[in-house]
Design a protein around this motif. Structure first.
Motif, PDB file in Angstrom:
ATOM      1  N   ASP A  65       0.805  -1.224   0.000  1.00  0.00           N
ATOM      2  CA  ASP A  65       0.000   0.000   0.000  1.00  0.00           C
ATOM      3  C   ASP A  65       0.836   1.272   0.000  1.00  0.00           C
ATOM      4  O   ASP A  65       0.325   2.356   0.289  1.00  0.00           O
ATOM      5  CB  ASP A  65      -0.938  -0.004   1.231  1.00  0.00           C
ATOM      6  N   VAL A  66       2.113   1.143  -0.293  1.00  0.00           N
ATOM      7  CA  VAL A  66       2.986   2.325  -0.302  1.00  0.00           C
ATOM      8  C   VAL A  66       3.193   2.760  -1.753  1.00  0.00           C
ATOM      9  O   VAL A  66       3.384   1.915  -2.631  1.00  0.00           O
ATOM     10  CB  VAL A  66       4.368   1.993   0.332  1.00  0.00           C
ATOM     11  N   VAL A  71      10.291  12.208  -9.612  1.00  0.00           N
ATOM     12  CA  VAL A  71      10.029  13.311 -10.535  1.00  0.00           C
ATOM     13  C   VAL A  71      11.362  13.856 -11.013  1.00  0.00           C
ATOM     14  O   VAL A  71      12.237  14.175 -10.200  1.00  0.00           O
ATOM     15  CB  VAL A  71       9.236  14.447  -9.826  1.00  0.00           C
ATOM     16  N   PHE A  72      11.523  13.915 -12.322  1.00  0.00           N
ATOM     17  CA  PHE A  72      12.744  14.494 -12.897  1.00  0.00           C
ATOM     18  C   PHE A  72      12.327  15.755 -13.620  1.00  0.00           C
ATOM     19  O   PHE A  72      11.455  15.719 -14.490  1.00  0.00           O
ATOM     20  CB  PHE A  72      13.372  13.499 -13.876  1.00  0.00           C
ATOM     21  N   ASP A  73      12.899  16.915 -13.221  1.00  0.00           N
ATOM     22  CA  ASP A  73      12.468  18.131 -13.916  1.00  0.00           C
ATOM     23  C   ASP A  73      13.515  18.578 -14.929  1.00  0.00           C
ATOM     24  O   ASP A  73      14.649  18.122 -14.921  1.00  0.00           O
ATOM     25  CB  ASP A  73      12.065  19.235 -12.927  1.00  0.00           C
ATOM     26  N   ASP A  84       3.324  10.795  -0.220  1.00  0.00           N
ATOM     27  CA  ASP A  84       3.490  12.162  -0.730  1.00  0.00           C
ATOM     28  C   ASP A  84       4.703  12.861  -0.147  1.00  0.00           C
ATOM     29  O   ASP A  84       4.884  14.061  -0.326  1.00  0.00           O
ATOM     30  CB  ASP A  84       2.224  12.991  -0.426  1.00  0.00           C
ATOM     31  N   LYS A  85       5.520  12.120   0.582  1.00  0.00           N
ATOM     32  CA  LYS A  85       6.648  12.759   1.273  1.00  0.00           C
ATOM     33  C   LYS A  85       7.904  12.773   0.387  1.00  0.00           C
ATOM     34  O   LYS A  85       8.305  11.729  -0.141  1.00  0.00           O
ATOM     35  CB  LYS A  85       6.931  11.994   2.575  1.00  0.00           C
ATOM     36  N   ASP A  86       8.503  13.952   0.267  1.00  0.00           N
ATOM     37  CA  ASP A  86       9.741  14.077  -0.492  1.00  0.00           C
ATOM     38  C   ASP A  86      10.891  13.579   0.394  1.00  0.00           C
ATOM     39  O   ASP A  86      11.226  14.195   1.405  1.00  0.00           O
ATOM     40  CB  ASP A  86       9.960  15.551  -0.879  1.00  0.00           C
TER      41      ASP A  86
END
Ligand code: DC
Length: 223
Positions: A65-66, A71-73, A84-86
């Motif tokens: 459930d994780v 994200v690569f910008d 949702d934790k960075d």
């Protein structure tokens, strides 16, 4: 580039894989995927949840459930999220690195990670770095590269990275850590670090960062 391409980059710790891949990806408009960050994020997750990661009995069941994401910008930065934790900075802690092998040497965890990496890669052209990308994750990659550098050069680079962050570290300690990690990565039973027979070998010891980036871009442009 019209067709979807997969570039696999493997090599030992400190060979410059991630910085080189990020730059190549930003320059050529590829998606960069950092597979090591996923093993780090899984380790961080269990350390955060249970304290002692040695006590985790069925890691894959607990991971069901994780949500892991990356994200690569376009500026060339890669960030890793657990739910949702960075966790991009948290996963670079030495304490995480110390515990990674509990999970990276677990075959079910490796299958779980590989399935996730393959599904992320199925959507667009990607460059992915790690230890077993060209051998296990993408044996049919369009291009495989094995980046290497001598222990001395990798030690020098690590010491400089730390000193750029204002941290003083003992050079011998860093050298020993690199030797130990090489040994661990290359001698483990599951998905050991080894050059795929069809990978292009690049020794970066005598090359500048820009020269390595250019070499790889040239190889990609020939595809
Ligand atoms: O690339 P890195 O140093 O952030 O990787 C962290 C750890 O994860 C490293 O000890 C080896 C492991 N790893 C792995 O087993 N397989 C991969 N494809 C990538 C990393």
């Amino acid at each position: 580039m019209n067709k979807r391409i997969v570039i696999a980059v493997d090599g030992p710790a400190g060979s410059g894989k991630s910085s080189v891949c990020k730059r190549v990806a930003a320059d050529l408009g590829l998606q960069y995927i950092d597979s090591g960050a996923i093993y780090r994020a899984i380790t961080w997750f269990f350390m955060d949840k249970y304290g002692d990661p040695d006590k985790v009995e069925n890691p894959v069941l607990s991971l069901r459930d994780v949500t892991f994401s990356q994200v690569f910008d376009s500026s060339g930065k890669s960030r890793t999220f657990v739910n949702d934790k960075d966790v991009s900075l948290l996963i670079r802690e030495e304490s995480v690195a110390k515990n990674i092998s509990i999970f990276s040497e677990n075959s079910e965890v490796r299958d779980f990670v590989n399935a996730m990496l393959r599904s992320w890669a199925s959507k667009e052209s990607i460059i992915m770095d790690g230890r077993d990308i060209g051998t296990v994750v993408f044996p049919d990659a369009d291009l495989k590269i094995y980046l290497d550098a001598s222990v001395d050069v990798r030690t020098e680079r690590r010491v400089k990275e730390y000193s750029d962050l204002g941290k003083n570290v003992d050079e011998n300690y860093i050298r020993n850590q690199i030797i130990q990690r090489d040994d661990k990565d290359k001698s483990r039973q599951l998905a050991p670090l080894v050059k795929a027979w069809d990978a292009v070998y690049i020794d970066t010891s005598q090359l500048s960062f820009e020269e390595v980036v250019e070499k790889i871009k040239e190889l990609i442009k020939r595809l």
